[in-house]
Design a protein around this motif. Structure first.
Motif, PDB file in Angstrom:
ATOM      1  N   PHE A  61      10.934   6.831  -8.574  1.00 45.47           N
ATOM      2  CA  PHE A  61      10.148   6.265  -7.478  1.00 45.47           C
ATOM      3  C   PHE A  61       9.819   4.780  -7.631  1.00 45.47           C
ATOM      4  CE2 PHE A  61       9.398  10.807  -7.704  1.00 45.47           C
ATOM      5  CZ  PHE A  61       9.781  11.184  -6.422  1.00 45.47           C
ATOM      6  N   SER A  62      10.648   4.048  -8.368  1.00 40.62           N
ATOM      7  CA  SER A  62      10.490   2.601  -8.416  1.00 40.62           C
ATOM      8  C   SER A  62      11.852   1.966  -8.627  1.00 40.62           C
ATOM      9  CB  SER A  62       9.541   2.172  -9.556  1.00 40.62           C
ATOM     10  OG  SER A  62      10.184   2.302 -10.824  1.00 40.62           O
ATOM     11  N   ARG A  63      12.010   0.756  -8.124  1.00 41.53           N
ATOM     12  CA  ARG A  63      13.261   0.026  -8.276  1.00 41.53           C
ATOM     13  C   ARG A  63      13.602  -0.139  -9.760  1.00 41.53           C
ATOM     14  NH1 ARG A  63      11.732  -4.115  -6.148  1.00 41.53           N
ATOM     15  NH2 ARG A  63      12.829  -4.436  -4.173  1.00 41.53           N
ATOM     16  N   CYS A  68      -4.715   1.485   9.712  1.00 41.64           N
ATOM     17  CA  CYS A  68      -4.552   0.182  10.364  1.00 41.64           C
ATOM     18  C   CYS A  68      -4.796  -0.998   9.425  1.00 41.64           C
ATOM     19  CB  CYS A  68      -5.504   0.071  11.554  1.00 41.64           C
ATOM     20  SG  CYS A  68      -5.181   1.286  12.846  1.00 41.64           S
ATOM     21  N   GLU A  69      -4.831  -0.740   8.128  1.00 45.93           N
ATOM     22  CA  GLU A  69      -5.135  -1.815   7.183  1.00 45.93           C
ATOM     23  C   GLU A  69      -4.159  -2.983   7.323  1.00 45.93           C
ATOM     24  OE1 GLU A  69      -5.513  -2.543   2.340  1.00 45.93           O
ATOM     25  OE2 GLU A  69      -5.357  -0.511   3.147  1.00 45.93           O
ATOM     26  N   MET A 115       3.489  -5.998   4.483  1.00 46.86           N
ATOM     27  CA  MET A 115       2.352  -6.801   4.041  1.00 46.86           C
ATOM     28  C   MET A 115       2.159  -6.757   2.526  1.00 46.86           C
ATOM     29  SD  MET A 115       1.277  -8.387   6.637  1.00 46.86           S
ATOM     30  CE  MET A 115      -0.290  -9.059   6.073  1.00 46.86           C
ATOM     31  N   ARG A 116       2.927  -5.923   1.830  1.00 47.49           N
ATOM     32  CA  ARG A 116       2.874  -5.914   0.362  1.00 47.49           C
ATOM     33  C   ARG A 116       3.926  -6.844  -0.240  1.00 47.49           C
ATOM     34  NH1 ARG A 116       3.254   0.504  -0.276  1.00 47.49           N
ATOM     35  NH2 ARG A 116       4.758   0.070   1.352  1.00 47.49           N
ATOM     36  N   PHE A 154       3.722   6.411  -7.181  1.00 44.54           N
ATOM     37  CA  PHE A 154       2.656   5.506  -6.759  1.00 44.54           C
ATOM     38  C   PHE A 154       2.693   5.434  -5.244  1.00 44.54           C
ATOM     39  CE2 PHE A 154       0.958   1.223  -5.852  1.00 44.54           C
ATOM     40  CZ  PHE A 154      -0.292   1.355  -6.451  1.00 44.54           C
ATOM     41  N   ASP A 155       1.598   5.775  -4.581  1.00 43.75           N
ATOM     42  CA  ASP A 155       1.587   5.847  -3.114  1.00 43.75           C
ATOM     43  C   ASP A 155       0.995   4.608  -2.450  1.00 43.75           C
ATOM     44  OD1 ASP A 155      -1.101   6.081  -3.647  1.00 43.75           O
ATOM     45  OD2 ASP A 155      -1.302   8.130  -2.879  1.00 43.75           O
ATOM     46  N   GLY A 156       0.918   3.525  -3.203  1.00 43.38           N
ATOM     47  CA  GLY A 156       0.320   2.299  -2.669  1.00 43.38           C
ATOM     48  C   GLY A 156      -1.109   2.113  -3.103  1.00 43.38           C
ATOM     49  N   PHE A 157      -1.729   3.196  -3.581  1.00 44.23           N
ATOM     50  CA  PHE A 157      -3.122   3.137  -4.027  1.00 44.23           C
ATOM     51  C   PHE A 157      -3.276   3.622  -5.466  1.00 44.23           C
ATOM     52  CE2 PHE A 157      -3.089   3.757   0.585  1.00 44.23           C
ATOM     53  CZ  PHE A 157      -3.866   2.680   1.012  1.00 44.23           C
ATOM     54  N   SER A 158      -2.580   4.694  -5.807  1.00 45.40           N
ATOM     55  CA  SER A 158      -2.705   5.255  -7.151  1.00 45.40           C
ATOM     56  C   SER A 158      -1.487   6.123  -7.459  1.00 45.40           C
ATOM     57  CB  SER A 158      -3.979   6.105  -7.253  1.00 45.40           C
ATOM     58  OG  SER A 158      -3.909   7.187  -6.338  1.00 45.40           O
ATOM     59  N   PHE A 159      -1.318   6.471  -8.748  1.00 42.57           N
ATOM     60  CA  PHE A 159      -0.285   7.415  -9.145  1.00 42.57           C
ATOM     61  C   PHE A 159      -0.805   8.829  -8.889  1.00 42.57           C
ATOM     62  CE2 PHE A 159       1.296   3.759 -11.482  1.00 42.57           C
ATOM     63  CZ  PHE A 159       2.680   3.899 -11.311  1.00 42.57           C
TER      64      PHE A 159
END
Length: 578
Positions: free
Chosen positions: A246-248, A420-421, A450-451, A320-325
């Motif tokens: 789940f990561s490059r 909507c963040e 936006m990341r 990792f879902d953008g906030f936590s593992f």
């Protein structure tokens, strides 16, 4: 990379240069109740009459979203839910109905799926348009369209419509687009495909529409076997395997480790790769004559690509879902595992296992469990609602309008407000520019990551130029000959980001064509990005001695193509009247 550095420099200077415009944008205006009635009527919001007869308008009342779509409510639609696991034929049957209809639309979650369906229909002599945020391929006389769900046209009447992967109605960020299609498509027949976990919610939602709902359940067409033992040694990797991570960074680490064994070469698929590159990597993996017989991928394989996978191997059950593992959900595990053993492929029986023994219990538990029932569907206010709210409060600043509306919004228990963040972050940026509310709204719903710093800098540059000049030329961002084959992972990431900026330009060019006139050049530069990324992938792993595999041409040819394309473009631009 030079392009990325230029974007950073210009974006920073743009923000400072235009920040003084903020006070010039706000326009105060007040409306009487009769004014608001008139605006609501002109904005095709007449449905308020039925729910606000008292004369007191509450624009934040979103408890009856089915009434936002009056054309669909004029019909009593026949809705067919085709539900079952991956590889069960549910979408196939829905597409057969679409193929036989006199007019219709397919709405899918990915460009790859939309393109695949358009090609399928055209192949059987059913003319079909392809319409996505970044593509338009319109066929003369076509009465069918294949679109990404965000592009669904809720004003056109169809005999048949198909919505694929309806379980995404519960997605925090994109679910509202599936809700819009479900409630808004104006068709005699509506075929909805996906996970059985969505059935109770869809039945409740459609009670209010008066549609006739029929549910058809499907079973998997080919066996899928969870293995009792983990992979063990990497020497146990075999042709047709797909390792999932789940990561490059982990993808390239696994690719290198597998190839260093000397027995297999790997294709890679992950979300940040351009769609064209993902398709080509998948094609090479599927090709029996190719040396690339193992796939290393992220959960991007979960939908949108036909892959001849024998065995799925989870390298980890955490992401990792953008906030936590967190652990993978039951739905995620089953969606990914279901890609093994595709019906009709050379691997009629699919297998699934893990790299580590400690993950096997979670895998088996998930495979035995039904996906959790989806409780609520995503919802987001229409632009008409936000525009009325903006006028009522006398401001064209989009951030406070959106933030205040979302705080006040009233929903029924079957719905939630979309995440909507990112939209609010974009709104905060574009509010610094002298733009109208609709232009700000367009930038807020645009496909900007936006990341990704370079993507954000591209957005800032586009918004600043559009606000100042009314036109955005690509030559203000790109310089001939600057795109090169990446030499490191960081350079690869930058090139992927540049591709995202080009995709953003193309998307905006379809929304504001006269102001973003260089769509063809942006599309050609996108193609060059994809070519350079593909060459990097071909160079990045172990190679047999004396052999160079799959290269379409040396880097010199790519540079010459890049330079000649851009030189031609600049000559054309410089020759135009200023």
């Amino acid at each position: 990379m030079a392009v990325a550095a230029l974007l950073r420099r210009r974006a920073l200077s743009s923000v400072h240069a235009v920040s003084s415009c903020r006070n010039a944008v706000c326009v105060r205006c007040h409306f009487s109740n009769s004014d608001l009635h008139s605006i609501a009527n002109s904005a095709d919001l007449r449905f308020w009459r039925g729910y606000h007869n008292s004369g007191k308008f509450d624009l934040t009342d979103m408890t009856h979203p089915h009434m936002w779509y009056p054309k669909a409510r004029e019909k009593k639609r026949n809705v067919y839910l085709h539900v079952g696991p991956t590889n069960s034929g549910k979408t196939y049957n829905a597409l057969k109905r679409l193929e036989a209809s006199s007019s219709g639309v397919y709405c899918g979650p990915l460009r790859l799926l939309a393109r695949e369906v358009a090609q399928r229909l055209n192949k059987v002599d059913v003319p079909c348009n392809l319409i996505t945020g970044q593509e338009r391929d319109e066929i003369e006389g076509a009465k069918h369209s294949s679109v990404t769900v965000e592009m669904a046209d809720v004003t056109t009447e169809y005999q048949c419509a198909v919505i694929d992967e309806i379980q995404m109605v519960g997605c925090k960020s994109r679910g509202f687009s599936f809700t819009r299609a479900l409630l808004g498509l104006c068709s005699d027949e509506l075929h909805v495909c996906g996970d059985p976990a969505a059935v109770p919610l869809i039945q409740r939602i459609l009670e209010a529409t008066g549609d006739l709902v029929t549910v058809q359940y499907y079973e998997r067409l080919s066996p899928l076997v969870p293995m009792k033992s983990p992979l063990g040694s990497f020497s146990n990797i075999k042709a047709g395997d797909c390792l999932v991570t789940f990561s490059r960074k982990e993808i390239y680490k696994l690719k290198k480790r597998i190839e260093m064994e000397g027995k297999h070469l790997c294709s890679v698929v992950y979300g940040s790769l351009p769609p064209e590159t993902r398709t080509k990597q998948a094609t090479m993996f599927n090709d029996d004559t190719s040396d690339l017989n193992v796939l290393v991928a992220s959960d991007a394989i979960g939908m949108g690509l036909n892959l001849n996978i024998s065995r799925i191997i989870f390298s980890t059950m955490m992401k990792f879902d953008g906030f936590s593992f967190r652990e993978l959900t039951v739905a995620e595990i089953k969606q990914i595992a279901g890609r093994a053993g595709r019906y009709g492929s050379k691997f009629p029986v699919g297998e699934v296992t893990c790299l580590d023994a400690e993950d096997i219990p979670l895998l088996h538990s998930a495979m035995k469990s039904p996906s959790p029932i989806i409780e609520r569907a995503g919802l987001f206010p229409t632009f008409d609602l936000l525009a009325l709210y903006s006028r009522l409060h006398g401001t064209d600043f989009f951030h406070p309008v959106l933030e205040r509306f979302l705080e006040k919004a009233k929903l029924s228990p079957d719905y939630f407000i979309a995440e909507c963040e990112d939209m609010l972050k974009v709104a905060a940026i574009v509010d610094d520019f002298p733009l109208g509310l609709y232009d700000k709204y367009l930038f807020c719903i645009s496909p900007v990551d936006m990341r990704d710093d370079i993507s954000v800098q591209g957005l800032v540059q586009f918004a600043e130029n559009y606000a100042r000049k009314g036109i955005v030329r690509l030559k203000e961002i790109f310089t001939p000959g600057t795109l090169q084959v990446p030499k490191t992972h960081n350079q690869l990431k930058e090139l992927e980001s540049v591709h995202k900026v080009l995709e953003l330009y193309v998307w905006l060019s379809f929304k504001v064509e006269d102001s973003f006139p260089d769509r063809e050049v942006a599309a050609s530069q996108k193609s060059i990005c994809s070519m350079l990324i593909e060459e990097y992938l071909e160079r990045s792993g172990w190679q047999p001695q004396g052999r160079r595999r799959f290269l379409r041409g040396p880097q010199k040819l790519l540079r010459e193509y890049d330079v000649s394309q851009m030189r031609k473009y600049f000559q054309e631009v410089d020759g135009r009247p200023k």
